[in-house]
Scaffold this motif. Structure first.
Motif, mmCIF file in Angstrom:
data_model
loop_
_atom_site.group_PDB
_atom_site.id
_atom_site.type_symbol
_atom_site.label_atom_id
_atom_site.label_comp_id
_atom_site.label_asym_id
_atom_site.label_seq_id
_atom_site.Cartn_x
_atom_site.Cartn_y
_atom_site.Cartn_z
ATOM 1 N N ASP A 1 37.466 -5.174 -4.397
ATOM 2 C CA ASP A 1 37.759 -4.144 -5.416
ATOM 3 C C ASP A 1 39.159 -3.558 -5.273
ATOM 4 N N LYS B 1 40.481 3.945 -12.980
ATOM 5 C CA LYS B 1 39.602 4.703 -13.880
ATOM 6 C C LYS B 1 38.768 5.732 -13.140
ATOM 7 N N HIS C 1 38.566 -7.344 -8.191
ATOM 8 C CA HIS C 1 37.251 -7.828 -8.626
ATOM 9 C C HIS C 1 37.344 -8.512 -9.990
ATOM 10 N N GLU D 1 36.212 -7.870 -12.918
ATOM 11 C CA GLU D 1 35.977 -7.067 -14.120
ATOM 12 C C GLU D 1 34.537 -7.203 -14.605
ATOM 13 N N LYS D 2 34.304 -7.729 -15.793
ATOM 14 C CA LYS D 2 32.942 -7.800 -16.343
ATOM 15 C C LYS D 2 32.024 -8.703 -15.532
ATOM 16 N N ASP D 3 32.583 -9.619 -14.742
ATOM 17 C CA ASP D 3 31.766 -10.507 -13.915
ATOM 18 C C ASP D 3 31.683 -10.040 -12.467
ATOM 19 N N ARG D 4 32.098 -8.793 -12.217
ATOM 20 C CA ARG D 4 32.133 -8.281 -10.838
ATOM 21 C C ARG D 4 30.772 -8.381 -10.163
ATOM 22 N N LYS E 1 28.157 -10.179 -10.865
ATOM 23 C CA LYS E 1 27.730 -11.573 -10.678
ATOM 24 C C LYS E 1 28.474 -12.206 -9.500
ATOM 25 N N GLU E 2 29.755 -11.924 -9.380
ATOM 26 C CA GLU E 2 30.567 -12.535 -8.324
ATOM 27 C C GLU E 2 30.212 -12.003 -6.944
#
Length: 378
Positions: free
Chosen positions: A169, A179, A207, A209-212, A214-215
């Protein structure tokens, strides 16, 4: 005679018990305890044997006992129980060690201000922030990612080799525009460098982003099938060899750590479990153990368990289960045969801690110091 009645009592006592008394006054006071740390207790910052008595607001007292063996020169500092809360001068600067050859009588001291959460910092001690690549290839996932290196402030002028910590991250570690805020690891590393606590290279991986999720999700969990195993292989098989080749690292497992928070903490746990020959130190903050509450410790298939240090942190205001999960994880890990002597686990709990960067920022330097530069096991 001193006009302060408290001092008068001390002077009378000194006639009977000729021991060194320290009287401390401070302009800033609160409910935190005050300790004396020095060359007489290996600079331990929260040693109850050297806890000062609070006489009244802004006034503290400590008397060395009759059996205390004074060093030739007594070196010391006052702290609120941690180097993040050590004394500083009225301008916010680091103070030099106090010293005395006095072994009896009364010594008066004064503290103008105290550090809070390791701040303020001095810009000349900030680490060198280097973008390794905008598009570092992750062949295991057929993706690219931004990867950063934070190098000790004097890296270019030194010839030293350094331990390495891989953190997840990266967006939330030192980005002022993050953010949800950031850990301020650059500022914390600056203060640590100023205090000579130890120098380290941080490798920060952004990371997905939207697949954080899942990864960072390892295996088949309540979140579905994750890509965590492939991501971990990227760290061990691709990124670490690159870092060791291009930077002055101490590449051995005992100098290599991995860490993160939340799902980043979870994938860091599995990294250490699956590749103990690579990672000898784990920095685990608020791990998402609810995803897989019974981590398969059977993956720890080492014939001979290796020395591993794990810093576990949890906050009491994160969820109803966070503290229970980390406590159970520690218990299960130490119950595994042969691991109680090899696994050194420090469990840090902030009963008021929340699931956010502010609290992880506070833990970061404490974890770094204990994992990489302390000889204490708790």
């Amino acid at each position: 005679m001193d006009e302060n009645p408290f001092n008068e009592v001390l002077i009378i006592k000194e006639i009977i018990e000729p021991q060194l008394n320290i009287i401390l006054t401070t302009d800033e006071d609160d409910d935190r305890p005050v300790f004396i740390s020095g060359n007489f207790n290996n600079w331990v910052t929260q040693d109850n044997n050297f806890l000062m008595e609070k006489v009244e607001s802004g006034l503290y007292h400590f008397k060395f006992n009759s059996g205390f063996k004074f060093p030739k020169e007594l070196l010391y500092k006052f702290t609120r129980g941690d180097w993040s809360e050590v004394e500083i001068d009225k301008f916010g600067n680091r103070t030099e060690n106090r010293s005395t050859n006095q072994k009896n009588g009364i010594k008066k001291e004064h503290v103008a201000k105290w550090r809070k959460n390791w701040l303020p910092f001095k810009p000349n001690f900030l680490p060198i922030v280097k973008l390794i690549s905008e598009e570092f290839e992750i062949p295991q996932l057929n993706k690219t990612r931004r990867v950063w290196a934070l190098l000790p402030h004097d890296y270019e002028s030194s010839t030293e080799n350094y331990p390495v910590l891989y953190l997840q991250d990266a967006q939330n570690l030192f980005n002022e525009n993050a953010k949800y805020g950031n850990w301020e690891i650059d500022k914390k590393l600056a203060v640590m460098a100023e205090y000579n606590i130890g120098k380290i290279i941080i490798i920060a991986v952004e990371h997905a982003e939207k697949d954080r999720v899942k990864e960072y999700n390892v295996g088949n969990t309540v979140l579905g099938n994750g890509q965590g195993k492939k991501y971990i292989r990227f760290l061990t098989d691709t990124l670490k060899p690159f870092v060791d080749e291009n930077f002055r690292t101490k590449s051995e497992r005992e100098f290599t750590g991995i860490g993160g928070s939340s799902m980043g903490g979870l994938v860091s746990i599995f990294s250490g479990i699956m590749y103990p020959e690579v990672f000898g130190k784990l920095m685990i903050f608020s791990p998402s153990l609810w995803v897989v509450p019974k981590v398969k410790l059977s993956l720890l298939d080492m014939d001979e368990p290796q020395e591993t240090r794990i810093y576990l942190y949890a906050g009491g205001n994160e969820s109803e289960t966070m503290i229970d999960h980390v406590k159970n994880f520690k218990k299960r890990l130490l119950k595994k045969e042969g691991f109680d002597d090899k696994m050194k686990i420090k469990l840090s709990i902030n009963i008021n801690g929340k699931h956010n960067e502010i609290y992880w920022s506070d833990e970061f330097p404490k974890a770094i110091e204990w994992l990489f530069f302390s000889t204490k096991d708790n």
